[in-house]
Each structure stands twice: as structure tokens, then as C-alpha cells.
Design a protein around this motif. Structure first.
Motif, PDB file in Angstrom:
ATOM      1  N   TRP A  27      82.271 -12.605   1.669  1.00 39.02           N
ATOM      2  CA  TRP A  27      82.745 -14.046   1.038  1.00 39.02           C
ATOM      3  C   TRP A  27      81.775 -14.173  -0.021  1.00 39.02           C
ATOM      4  O   TRP A  27      82.084 -14.620  -1.082  1.00 39.02           O
ATOM      5  CB  TRP A  27      82.792 -14.904   2.187  1.00 39.02           C
ATOM      6  CG  TRP A  27      83.097 -16.112   1.499  1.00 39.02           C
ATOM      7  CD1 TRP A  27      84.447 -16.705   1.281  1.00 39.02           C
ATOM      8  CD2 TRP A  27      82.192 -17.515   1.429  1.00 39.02           C
ATOM      9  NE1 TRP A  27      84.225 -18.137   0.848  1.00 39.02           N
ATOM     10  CE2 TRP A  27      82.960 -18.427   0.923  1.00 39.02           C
ATOM     11  CE3 TRP A  27      80.778 -17.398   1.374  1.00 39.02           C
ATOM     12  CZ2 TRP A  27      82.205 -19.533   0.491  1.00 39.02           C
ATOM     13  CZ3 TRP A  27      80.293 -18.425   1.196  1.00 39.02           C
ATOM     14  CH2 TRP A  27      80.839 -19.582   0.599  1.00 39.02           C
ATOM     15  N   ALA A  28      80.679 -14.212   0.357  1.00 38.34           N
ATOM     16  CA  ALA A  28      79.388 -14.737  -0.696  1.00 38.34           C
ATOM     17  C   ALA A  28      79.429 -13.675  -2.019  1.00 38.34           C
ATOM     18  O   ALA A  28      79.333 -14.220  -3.003  1.00 38.34           O
ATOM     19  CB  ALA A  28      78.018 -14.592   0.017  1.00 38.34           C
ATOM     20  N   ALA A  29      79.761 -12.353  -1.967  1.00 38.02           N
ATOM     21  CA  ALA A  29      79.726 -11.540  -3.064  1.00 38.02           C
ATOM     22  C   ALA A  29      80.839 -11.848  -3.975  1.00 38.02           C
ATOM     23  O   ALA A  29      80.437 -11.798  -5.095  1.00 38.02           O
ATOM     24  CB  ALA A  29      79.576 -10.126  -2.444  1.00 38.02           C
ATOM     25  N   PHE A  30      81.969 -12.210  -3.610  1.00 42.69           N
ATOM     26  CA  PHE A  30      82.946 -12.507  -4.235  1.00 42.69           C
ATOM     27  C   PHE A  30      83.154 -14.015  -4.658  1.00 42.69           C
ATOM     28  O   PHE A  30      83.520 -14.100  -5.843  1.00 42.69           O
ATOM     29  CB  PHE A  30      84.383 -12.410  -3.410  1.00 42.69           C
ATOM     30  CG  PHE A  30      84.644 -10.767  -3.172  1.00 42.69           C
ATOM     31  CD1 PHE A  30      85.345 -10.121  -4.621  1.00 42.69           C
ATOM     32  CD2 PHE A  30      84.631 -10.047  -2.188  1.00 42.69           C
ATOM     33  CE1 PHE A  30      85.640  -8.903  -4.517  1.00 42.69           C
ATOM     34  CE2 PHE A  30      84.856  -8.837  -2.159  1.00 42.69           C
ATOM     35  CZ  PHE A  30      85.272  -8.178  -3.234  1.00 42.69           C
ATOM     36  N   VAL A  79      89.746 -12.067  -8.842  1.00 43.39           N
ATOM     37  CA  VAL A  79      88.550 -11.876  -7.942  1.00 43.39           C
ATOM     38  C   VAL A  79      88.813 -12.550  -6.640  1.00 43.39           C
ATOM     39  O   VAL A  79      88.528 -12.183  -5.446  1.00 43.39           O
ATOM     40  CB  VAL A  79      87.533 -12.447  -8.786  1.00 43.39           C
ATOM     41  CG1 VAL A  79      86.311 -12.752  -7.770  1.00 43.39           C
ATOM     42  CG2 VAL A  79      86.923 -11.606  -9.847  1.00 43.39           C
ATOM     43  N   VAL A  80      89.704 -13.633  -6.733  1.00 42.16           N
ATOM     44  CA  VAL A  80      90.118 -14.372  -5.691  1.00 42.16           C
ATOM     45  C   VAL A  80      90.797 -13.456  -4.542  1.00 42.16           C
ATOM     46  O   VAL A  80      90.551 -13.268  -3.418  1.00 42.16           O
ATOM     47  CB  VAL A  80      91.021 -15.590  -5.835  1.00 42.16           C
ATOM     48  CG1 VAL A  80      91.428 -16.223  -4.527  1.00 42.16           C
ATOM     49  CG2 VAL A  80      89.921 -16.661  -6.570  1.00 42.16           C
ATOM     50  N   GLY A 104      84.959  -2.551  -2.289  1.00 37.18           N
ATOM     51  CA  GLY A 104      85.905  -1.502  -3.048  1.00 37.18           C
ATOM     52  C   GLY A 104      87.276  -1.668  -2.685  1.00 37.18           C
ATOM     53  O   GLY A 104      88.169  -1.627  -3.536  1.00 37.18           O
ATOM     54  N   ALA A 105      87.465  -1.886  -1.357  1.00 37.80           N
ATOM     55  CA  ALA A 105      88.972  -2.250  -0.952  1.00 37.80           C
ATOM     56  C   ALA A 105      89.626  -3.376  -1.461  1.00 37.80           C
ATOM     57  O   ALA A 105      90.574  -3.510  -2.159  1.00 37.80           O
ATOM     58  CB  ALA A 105      89.289  -2.179   0.411  1.00 37.80           C
ATOM     59  N   GLY A 106      88.619  -4.255  -1.658  1.00 36.72           N
ATOM     60  CA  GLY A 106      89.243  -5.549  -2.260  1.00 36.72           C
ATOM     61  C   GLY A 106      89.670  -5.575  -3.866  1.00 36.72           C
ATOM     62  O   GLY A 106      90.415  -5.978  -4.265  1.00 36.72           O
TER      63      GLY A 106
END
Length: 281
Positions: A27-30, A79-80, A104-106
Motif C-alpha cells: 500500500w505504501a509503495a503505491f 496507479v490506484v 509486478g502483478a499490480g
């Protein structure tokens, strides 16, 4: 398979507790990516706007600023959606994603989810156009009634579609489906005969979110009222508000990824470990 609402919530809570640090990390990375997109988009748009006041033809630069705003908005949405997909991958009981795999999956799933969102939005827009066209054929005194009936029908249709297509997020993130139509079809198949259960579980989830967030912010409101109207010292009142604010922030963070966990648990219950190799295009 028969879904059990209480089991869904128990498993959701268990996964959040067991994988909290990993979920928080993704969560923080995105979140950092979202902030970066906003900053870059704002810098480009601002630069073009400033340049347009000094250079000619300013209309070209103004159009560039508009395009930059549009592209920034699309990038932000991607990105969301990538963050939601990454969280869904981490949360799934069917897979054991690490941080890099989830990230990566995101990123891979974001364009697919955006395409799905556009398709669903187009269907809803078409429904609204049909509603408007139908209302225009009626007498003026029946317009309001027709609009109300149409809005209720659209609401029911929207809720039904939301339940039938609720699993596209874990399907894209966990099963790796890259074709929007395949993802929609897969979700439609998995949710057959489970619409009522998914609706009730989602409704209960929404109520729980409201209650938790209300409990978190209630001390803030109480402390503020005590300071303003009750003559309470600003020091303890302010301290209570700070603690309550931190609690509200923590609750907001948990809520932000709890829904992805919730959907992944439902997906795992319906898909099963033997069905996680859906065809991907």
C-alpha cells in the motif's frame, strides 16, 4: 460452493493480521507512486501554463496543458488500480506473493482493470441514455415518475452487476488473466448463484467500515466540542484529538486494503485452489 458470510469476515481479519506488514508495504509503495504521479503531472501542467503566458501561440501550450492533465489523471487511475491489484495478490489465500511479485502483478493488472472499468462505465452510460430516451416519449406529468422508476431500475442493475463482477480484481491479480472479456466472463461464472450472499457480505462490510471509522473519529469530535463548549483545557483535549487522529489514520489505512482482502477471500472460496489456472490472454 456455499459461501458463509461469517467465515468470510473471520478469514479477512486473519489475513489482515497475518500479512499486515506486507499489505502495508505494498500500500505504501503505491501511495508513493500516486504522490509521484501527482507531483510530476502538476509540474508539467504548471510549466506549460506558465510558458503559455509568455510564449506564442499560447493556445498550443494551453492544449498541451489540457492533455497533460488528462494523461496525469489516467496515470493516477492506473496507479490506484495497480495498488488494488497488488494488495489483492498479497491477500489471496490461493497464492503466496512476496512484495516484488505483488508489485509486478499490480502493474500488469492495472491496464486490464482500467479497460474493464471503461467497459462497465459505458454500459451504465448506455443505460442512462436509454432511460432518458424513454422518459422523453412520455407526457410531461409522467417524466418525474419515469425518471424515478428508471433510476431505481438502474440502481438495481448496478448493484447486480457489481456483485456479479466483484471478483475481476482478484481474477486479474491472482489468476493472471490479461483479457478484460475473459476476466468479466470468469467473474460472471464464479458468482453465479451467489449474488445475494455477496451483496449481504458487501453490505455488512460497508456497515463495519462506517462503524469503525465513526468510532475512530468520534473522540476527535468529542474533544473539539469539549474544548469549544465545555471549557476543557486545550492540553488534554488536544492530546485526545491527536491520539484519535492517529487512530483514524490507522483505521483509514486498514480500510484502504481491507476491501482487497475481502474480495480475495470470496474469490478463494469460490475458485478453489484447483481453479487458479484460468486461461490468460
Amino acid at each position: 460452493m456455499k459461501l458463509d458470510i461469517s467465515a468470510i469476515f473471520v478469514e479477512t481479519g486473519r489475513i489482515i493480521g497475518r500479512k499486515f506488514l506486507l499489505l502495508f508495504g505494498v500500500w505504501a509503495a503505491f501511495l508513493v507512486l500516486r504522490i509521484a504521479v501527482i507531483a510530476i503531472g502538476g509540474a508539467i501542467t504548471g510549466g506549460l501554463g506558465v510558458a503559455g503566458t509568455y510564449l506564442t501561440p499560447s493556445s498550443i501550450l494551453g492544449g498541451g496543458a489540457g492533455l497533460a492533465i488528462f494523461l496525469s489523471y489516467i496515470a493516477y487511475l492506473l496507479v490506484v488500480l495497480a495498488g488494488m491489484a497488488g494488495l489483492s495478490g498479497v491477500a489471496s489465500p490461493l497464492r503466496h506473493y512476496g512484495f516484488g511479485e505483488a508489485f509486478g502483478a499490480g502493474l500488469r493488472g492495472a491496464p486490464v482493470l482500467l479497460a474493464i472499468a471503461i467497459m462497465i462505465g459505458a454500459v451504465l452510460m448506455l443505460g442512462m441514455m436509454v432511460l432518458g430516451a424513454g422518459a422523453s416519449w412520455l407526457a410531461a406529468d409522467n417524466h418525474i415518475r419515469a425518471i424515478l422508476i428508471g433510476c431505481i431500475a438502474l440502481l438495481i442493475l448496478g448493484v447486480y452487476l457489481a456483485c456479479r463482477l466483484a471478483l475481476v480484481l482478484p481474477i486479474v491479480a491472482v489468476e493472471g488473466v490479461c483479457n478484460p472479456l475473459v476476466a468479466l466472463k470468469r467473474s460472471w461464472e464464479l458468482t453465479r448463484h451467489h449474488v445475494v450472499t455477496i451483496f449481504l457480505a458487501t453490505l455488512a462490510f460497508a456497515v463495519l467500515v462506517v462503524v469503525l471509522y465513526g468510532l475512530a473519529v468520534l473522540p476527535i469530535m468529542g474533544s473539539y466540542a469539549a474544548i469549544i463548549y465545555g471549557g476543557v483545557s486545550t492540553v488534554p483535549g488536544g492530546g485526545a484529538m491527536i491520539v484519535s487522529l492517529l487512530a483514524a489514520v490507522l483505521v483509514s489505512i486498514v480500510i484502504s486494503f481491507a476491501y482487497a482482502v475481502f474480495l480475495s477471500v470470496i474469490h478463494a472460496g469460490l475458485a478453489g485452489a484447483a481453479e487458479t489456472t484460468a486461461e490468460a490472454f
